[in-house]
Write an enzyme that holds these catalytic residues in place. Structure first.
Site, PDB file in Angstrom:
ATOM      1  CB  CYS A 176      -0.948   0.012   1.189  1.00 40.21           C
ATOM      2  SG  CYS A 176      -0.325  -0.839   2.654  1.00 40.21           S
ATOM      3  CD  GLU A 189      -3.464   6.388   1.755  1.00 41.79           C
ATOM      4  OE1 GLU A 189      -2.232   6.547   1.712  1.00 41.79           O
ATOM      5  OE2 GLU A 189      -4.004   5.256   1.806  1.00 41.79           O
TER       6      GLU A 189
END
Length: 236
Positions: free
Chosen positions: A72, A151
């Site tokens: 990630c 995000e």
């Protein structure tokens, strides 16, 4: 954190600028939720349909020592070939920028050769908008904190073919441990009694989406059954 520049977006994922990782991840009085920026989350399955997990290094500034999905990170501004996806890239589901960033970070963090994870092998499923302060906070004393993540997360799924599983050589500056797991093994690891800590983005995905995708990985990757290009799943 100062050199790499994240891609800043609004809540509809329209690009509004770019700034350093340092600036975008600060959860301070002037920006209590940091700055919304693009990210990606890779879920890499092997030929036995086991999922590769990683434990982030204890030295990481944000979310140290937590377990999470395979990889990630962030597509970055200023790279060539570009990691900035256009509205057309997103609408078509091709997202070449996010996929290039995924290949780059899989090599950097896990030592996986790019030839083993070509961009064409990734399936883009959907986007997740979430915001999470770093509640673990071991490294919050670093000048500039506290820290967190806010995000627009692009979900990328890949499965290696039979007899062609990837080579994993973790970078100790990024990762403390890795593990291939079955669905049942993951449930055991995520049980509170395990004492393990999990990234907030992975916990959201695991609780809301992952089991459905995992039930038939071949179908998830080989068809568009679970593709949702138009929705931004907002979990705040």
């Amino acid at each position: 954190m100062f050199r790499d520049e994240c891609i800043l977006v609004d809540e509809l994922d329209a690009i509004v600028g770019h700034d350093s990782k340092y600036v975008t991840h600060r959860f301070i009085a002037d920006q209590p939720k940091g700055m919304l920026h693009r990210a990606f989350s890779v879920f890499l399955f092997n030929s036995e349909n086991k999922l590769l997990l990683q434990q982030r290094a204890a030295s990481k500034i944000t979310f140290p020592s937590v377990w999470t999905n395979t990889c990630c990170s962030h597509p970055l501004y200023g790279y060539e070939p570009t990691e900035v996806d256009t509205a057309e890239d997103i609408a078509s589901g091709s997202v070449p920028g996010a996929k290039r960033a995924a290949v780059r970070k899989l090599q950097h963090e896990l030592g996986i050769p790019p030839a083993q994870v070509p961009t064409g092998a990734f399936k883009y499923l959907t986007r997740l908008h979430y915001c999470a302060p770093d509640d673990f906070a071991e490294n919050q004393a670093m000048s500039g904190g506290p820290w967190g993540e806010h995000e627009m997360d692009y979900i990328l799924v890949m499965r290696s073919g039979a007899g062609a599983d990837v080579d994993v050589h973790p970078n100790p500056e990024e990762i403390d441990a890795t593990r291939w797991v079955t669905r049942d093994e993951l449930r055991g690891m995520m049980d509170p009694s395990s004492g393990l800590r999990w990234s907030p983005w992975f916990r959201i995905i695991a609780e809301r989406f992952l089991d459905t995708w995992w039930k038939d990985v071949e179908e998830t990757i080989g068809t568009d059954k679970h593709v949702d290009l138009g929705t931004i799943h907002k979990v705040m």
